[in-house]
Write a protein that holds these residues in place. Structure first.
Motif, PDB file in Angstrom:
ATOM      1  N   MET A   1       0.846  -1.190   0.000  1.00  0.00           N
ATOM      2  CA  MET A   1       0.000   0.000   0.000  1.00  0.00           C
ATOM      3  C   MET A   1       0.885   1.244   0.000  1.00  0.00           C
ATOM      4  SD  MET A   1      -3.102   0.844   2.614  1.00  0.00           S
ATOM      5  CE  MET A   1      -4.159   2.255   2.363  1.00  0.00           C
ATOM      6  N   GLN A   2       0.579   2.163  -0.911  1.00  0.00           N
ATOM      7  CA  GLN A   2       1.399   3.360  -1.036  1.00  0.00           C
ATOM      8  C   GLN A   2       1.139   4.350   0.092  1.00  0.00           C
ATOM      9  OE1 GLN A   2       0.398   4.382  -5.254  1.00  0.00           O
ATOM     10  NE2 GLN A   2       2.558   4.843  -5.339  1.00  0.00           N
ATOM     11  N   SER A   3       2.186   5.013   0.542  1.00  0.00           N
ATOM     12  CA  SER A   3       2.033   6.074   1.516  1.00  0.00           C
ATOM     13  C   SER A   3       1.512   7.321   0.810  1.00  0.00           C
ATOM     14  CB  SER A   3       3.379   6.376   2.177  1.00  0.00           C
ATOM     15  OG  SER A   3       4.283   6.911   1.214  1.00  0.00           O
ATOM     16  N   THR A   4       1.049   8.268   1.600  1.00  0.00           N
ATOM     17  CA  THR A   4       0.546   9.525   1.021  1.00  0.00           C
ATOM     18  C   THR A   4       1.631  10.222   0.216  1.00  0.00           C
ATOM     19  OG1 THR A   4      -1.028   9.820   2.837  1.00  0.00           O
ATOM     20  CG2 THR A   4      -0.423  11.790   1.571  1.00  0.00           C
ATOM     21  N   ARG A   5       2.859  10.208   0.735  1.00  0.00           N
ATOM     22  CA  ARG A   5       3.941  10.897   0.034  1.00  0.00           C
ATOM     23  C   ARG A   5       4.271  10.208  -1.286  1.00  0.00           C
ATOM     24  NH1 ARG A   5       8.679  12.635   3.813  1.00  0.00           N
ATOM     25  NH2 ARG A   5       6.847  13.457   4.865  1.00  0.00           N
ATOM     26  N   ALA A   6       4.229   8.871  -1.284  1.00  0.00           N
ATOM     27  CA  ALA A   6       4.480   8.146  -2.534  1.00  0.00           C
ATOM     28  C   ALA A   6       3.400   8.471  -3.570  1.00  0.00           C
ATOM     29  CB  ALA A   6       4.533   6.646  -2.265  1.00  0.00           C
ATOM     30  N   LYS A   7       2.142   8.561  -3.114  1.00  0.00           N
ATOM     31  CA  LYS A   7       1.044   8.918  -4.029  1.00  0.00           C
ATOM     32  C   LYS A   7       1.233  10.333  -4.560  1.00  0.00           C
ATOM     33  CE  LYS A   7      -2.364   5.936  -1.769  1.00  0.00           C
ATOM     34  NZ  LYS A   7      -3.587   5.898  -0.925  1.00  0.00           N
ATOM     35  N   LEU A   8       1.717  11.231  -3.691  1.00  0.00           N
ATOM     36  CA  LEU A   8       1.970  12.610  -4.100  1.00  0.00           C
ATOM     37  C   LEU A   8       3.017  12.658  -5.203  1.00  0.00           C
ATOM     38  CD1 LEU A   8       1.848  15.705  -3.787  1.00  0.00           C
ATOM     39  CD2 LEU A   8       3.429  15.494  -1.865  1.00  0.00           C
ATOM     40  N   ILE A   9       4.103  11.933  -5.023  1.00  0.00           N
ATOM     41  CA  ILE A   9       5.160  11.902  -6.033  1.00  0.00           C
ATOM     42  C   ILE A   9       4.652  11.309  -7.337  1.00  0.00           C
ATOM     43  CG2 ILE A   9       7.405  10.882  -6.621  1.00  0.00           C
ATOM     44  CD1 ILE A   9       8.076  11.113  -3.627  1.00  0.00           C
ATOM     45  N   GLN A  10       3.802  10.281  -7.219  1.00  0.00           N
ATOM     46  CA  GLN A  10       3.253   9.656  -8.423  1.00  0.00           C
ATOM     47  C   GLN A  10       2.389  10.652  -9.200  1.00  0.00           C
ATOM     48  OE1 GLN A  10       0.675   6.267  -7.744  1.00  0.00           O
ATOM     49  NE2 GLN A  10       1.355   5.325  -9.639  1.00  0.00           N
ATOM     50  N   LEU A  11       1.582  11.425  -8.502  1.00  0.00           N
ATOM     51  CA  LEU A  11       0.752  12.431  -9.168  1.00  0.00           C
ATOM     52  C   LEU A  11       1.610  13.483  -9.870  1.00  0.00           C
ATOM     53  CD1 LEU A  11      -2.004  12.986  -6.437  1.00  0.00           C
ATOM     54  CD2 LEU A  11      -2.330  11.948  -8.699  1.00  0.00           C
ATOM     55  N   LEU A  12       2.661  13.928  -9.198  1.00  0.00           N
ATOM     56  CA  LEU A  12       3.557  14.912  -9.799  1.00  0.00           C
ATOM     57  C   LEU A  12       4.300  14.321 -10.989  1.00  0.00           C
ATOM     58  CD1 LEU A  12       4.957  16.464  -6.512  1.00  0.00           C
ATOM     59  CD2 LEU A  12       3.522  17.644  -8.181  1.00  0.00           C
ATOM     60  N   ALA A  13       4.692  13.049 -10.881  1.00  0.00           N
ATOM     61  CA  ALA A  13       5.418  12.403 -11.971  1.00  0.00           C
ATOM     62  C   ALA A  13       4.530  12.243 -13.204  1.00  0.00           C
ATOM     63  CB  ALA A  13       5.940  11.040 -11.519  1.00  0.00           C
ATOM     64  N   ASN A  65      19.138  10.978  -6.344  1.00  0.00           N
ATOM     65  CA  ASN A  65      19.758   9.703  -6.703  1.00  0.00           C
ATOM     66  C   ASN A  65      19.595   8.659  -5.602  1.00  0.00           C
ATOM     67  OD1 ASN A  65      20.757  10.575  -9.215  1.00  0.00           O
ATOM     68  ND2 ASN A  65      22.490  11.574  -8.218  1.00  0.00           N
ATOM     69  N   GLU A  66      19.337   9.123  -4.399  1.00  0.00           N
ATOM     70  CA  GLU A  66      19.233   8.205  -3.271  1.00  0.00           C
ATOM     71  C   GLU A  66      18.067   7.241  -3.457  1.00  0.00           C
ATOM     72  OE1 GLU A  66      18.312   8.263   1.522  1.00  0.00           O
ATOM     73  OE2 GLU A  66      18.770  10.128   0.481  1.00  0.00           O
ATOM     74  N   MET A  67      18.278   6.001  -3.058  1.00  0.00           N
ATOM     75  CA  MET A  67      17.216   5.009  -3.161  1.00  0.00           C
ATOM     76  C   MET A  67      16.291   5.114  -1.963  1.00  0.00           C
ATOM     77  SD  MET A  67      17.472   0.919  -3.903  1.00  0.00           S
ATOM     78  CE  MET A  67      18.203   0.482  -2.323  1.00  0.00           C
ATOM     79  N   ASN A  68      15.018   5.329  -2.218  1.00  0.00           N
ATOM     80  CA  ASN A  68      14.011   5.313  -1.168  1.00  0.00           C
ATOM     81  C   ASN A  68      12.694   4.841  -1.788  1.00  0.00           C
ATOM     82  OD1 ASN A  68      12.735   7.650  -2.381  1.00  0.00           O
ATOM     83  ND2 ASN A  68      14.287   8.916  -1.374  1.00  0.00           N
ATOM     84  N   GLU A  69      11.645   4.810  -0.997  1.00  0.00           N
ATOM     85  CA  GLU A  69      10.365   4.292  -1.500  1.00  0.00           C
ATOM     86  C   GLU A  69       9.899   5.041  -2.745  1.00  0.00           C
ATOM     87  OE1 GLU A  69       5.645   4.101  -0.280  1.00  0.00           O
ATOM     88  OE2 GLU A  69       7.109   4.759   1.216  1.00  0.00           O
ATOM     89  N   TYR A  70      10.073   6.348  -2.744  1.00  0.00           N
ATOM     90  CA  TYR A  70       9.514   7.154  -3.820  1.00  0.00           C
ATOM     91  C   TYR A  70      10.321   7.014  -5.108  1.00  0.00           C
ATOM     92  CZ  TYR A  70       8.461   8.842   0.813  1.00  0.00           C
ATOM     93  OH  TYR A  70       8.150   8.889   2.142  1.00  0.00           O
ATOM     94  N   THR A  84       3.029  -3.396  -2.308  1.00  0.00           N
ATOM     95  CA  THR A  84       3.383  -2.928  -0.962  1.00  0.00           C
ATOM     96  C   THR A  84       4.898  -2.938  -0.884  1.00  0.00           C
ATOM     97  OG1 THR A  84       1.371  -3.799   0.059  1.00  0.00           O
ATOM     98  CG2 THR A  84       3.253  -3.393   1.504  1.00  0.00           C
ATOM     99  N   LEU A  85       5.491  -1.760  -0.772  1.00  0.00           N
ATOM    100  CA  LEU A  85       6.944  -1.614  -0.752  1.00  0.00           C
ATOM    101  C   LEU A  85       7.334  -0.853   0.505  1.00  0.00           C
ATOM    102  CD1 LEU A  85       9.207  -0.661  -3.757  1.00  0.00           C
ATOM    103  CD2 LEU A  85       9.627   0.245  -1.486  1.00  0.00           C
ATOM    104  N   ILE A  86       8.132  -1.483   1.333  1.00  0.00           N
ATOM    105  CA  ILE A  86       8.561  -0.867   2.589  1.00  0.00           C
ATOM    106  C   ILE A  86      10.062  -0.628   2.516  1.00  0.00           C
ATOM    107  CG2 ILE A  86       8.760  -1.189   5.087  1.00  0.00           C
ATOM    108  CD1 ILE A  86       6.304  -3.121   4.774  1.00  0.00           C
ATOM    109  N   HIS A  87      10.436   0.639   2.552  1.00  0.00           N
ATOM    110  CA  HIS A  87      11.855   0.989   2.508  1.00  0.00           C
ATOM    111  C   HIS A  87      12.305   1.481   3.876  1.00  0.00           C
ATOM    112  CE1 HIS A  87      15.129   3.972   2.209  1.00  0.00           C
ATOM    113  NE2 HIS A  87      15.660   3.062   1.413  1.00  0.00           N
ATOM    114  N   LYS A  88      13.475   1.006   4.300  1.00  0.00           N
ATOM    115  CA  LYS A  88      14.060   1.444   5.558  1.00  0.00           C
ATOM    116  C   LYS A  88      15.500   1.893   5.308  1.00  0.00           C
ATOM    117  CE  LYS A  88      10.624   0.021   8.254  1.00  0.00           C
ATOM    118  NZ  LYS A  88       9.800   0.949   9.092  1.00  0.00           N
TER     119      LYS A  88
END
Length: 328
Positions: A1-13, A65-70, A84-88
């Motif tokens: 399940m995507q986080s709100t921030r991931a959804k935000l980035i997807q909309l902008l992308a 360049n950093e690897m994160n969920e987004y 469902t992707l969980i990045h730590k």
């Protein structure tokens, strides 16, 4: 399940060069415009370059360049894997987290990925050195419709996917050492740890852990392991984009996993043998208190090693201490 921030980035992308208004973002994400602004500021601290124009809206000019969920989600071409992707940033072990989530009902295809592991492990509880920003350290939760005795085939499948991904993105020629190591020039660069929770005839879940050395330099490898371990960067003399390799790995795994589930192990077997380390060569085996030499013929349909002894008997080997290297 995507986080709100991931959804935000997807909309902008998706909007690409066009601006998208704060009001539109607020309505689609069902959060306040003030919350949108706070998310934008947080993204800027993570390396995103965001342009904001009053009464016009927002757009992303550059991605970090950093690897994160987004950044992982952006450009990831999968349908169900990593939904469902969980990045730590740092964990003790992605494998431990995956087991905890799987027991709580995490969905098929859940991915846990970290920039660094402090207690990474491989088979036989051997330590795996998982330095920050140097490689891919992930675990995936699968709920396959196969019998428990077929689960080891998933290890062999995973190895072929890693080898394919390396071959696709570099000029290197990987090999697979049975059952779970990927080598380049005879040195280990990747390992796979497959663990499952099952009953006699039913798998509840499988966790596949993958550790892939990407951008380690020679000094990052412990001195006692430098004759056996390496990285893509060391072997290719090029710094690689870890995020792109991870995305390719996941997309290729989803495709090959689906083929395996629907078509069986035959295709995996053929591909594995095309990468097989020391195929057609003699190696020493230690099993059942005996040490003997045998010719490595390939793998059987169930994933076992096929070994031809000196008296020309063909043995299926499921577990043995094998002397793959001269110094073993």
């Amino acid at each position: 399940m995507q986080s709100t921030r991931a959804k935000l980035i997807q909309l902008l992308a998706v909007s690409r060069e066009d601006y998208i208004s704060g009001q539109a973002l607020s309505e689609q994400l069902q959060i306040s415009r003030s919350a949108i602004w706070k998310h934008m500021k947080a993204l800027e601290t993570e390396g995103y370059v965001i342009e904001a124009k009053p009464k016009v809206g927002y757009r992303i000019l550059n991605y970090p360049n950093e690897m994160n969920e987004y950044t992982l989600r952006r450009g990831l071409e999968t349908n169900w894997l990593a939904k469902t992707l969980i990045h730590k940033p740092i964990v003790s072990s992605t494998q431990d987290i995956a087991h905890e989530l799987a027991k709580k009902g995490a969905e098929h295809g859940t991915i846990i990925i970290a920039n660094e592991q402090t207690k990474g492990k491989g088979r036989m509880n051997r330590a795996w050195y998982s330095k920050a920003g140097k490689g891919i350290w992930l675990s995936m939760i699968l709920r396959p419709s196969i019998y428990p005795y077929e689960a080891p085939q998933l290890t062999l499948l995973s190895a072929t996917v890693i080898a394919d991904a390396i071959k696709k993105m570099t000029n290197l020629q990987p090999q697979i050492k049975w059952p779970n190591d990927v080598l380049i020039n005879g040195k280990k660069i990747a390992g796979i740890l497959t663990e499952m929770h099952a009953e006699q005839d039913q798998i509840h879940y499988v966790v596949i852990g993958i550790g892939l050395n990407v951008n380690q330099e020679i000094e990052d490898i412990p001195a006692e392991l430098q004759h056996r371990a390496s990285s893509i960067q060391i072997e290719s003399n090029k710094i690689c984009d870890i995020r792109k390799i991870a995305q390719n790995l996941l997309a290729m795994f989803e495709k090959e996993y689906e083929a395996f589930i629907h078509e069986g192990f035959s295709k995996v077997k053929n591909k594995w043998e095309s990468y097989g380390y020391k195929m057609g060569e003699r190696v020493w085996l230690n099993m059942q208190n005996q040490r003997f030499q045998a010719l490595f013929l390939g793998i059987a349909e169930d994933g076992a090693l096929l070994m031809q002894t000196e008296d020309e008997d063909i043995k299926r080997v499921y577990s043995a201490e094998i002397e793959w290297f001269k110094e073993d």
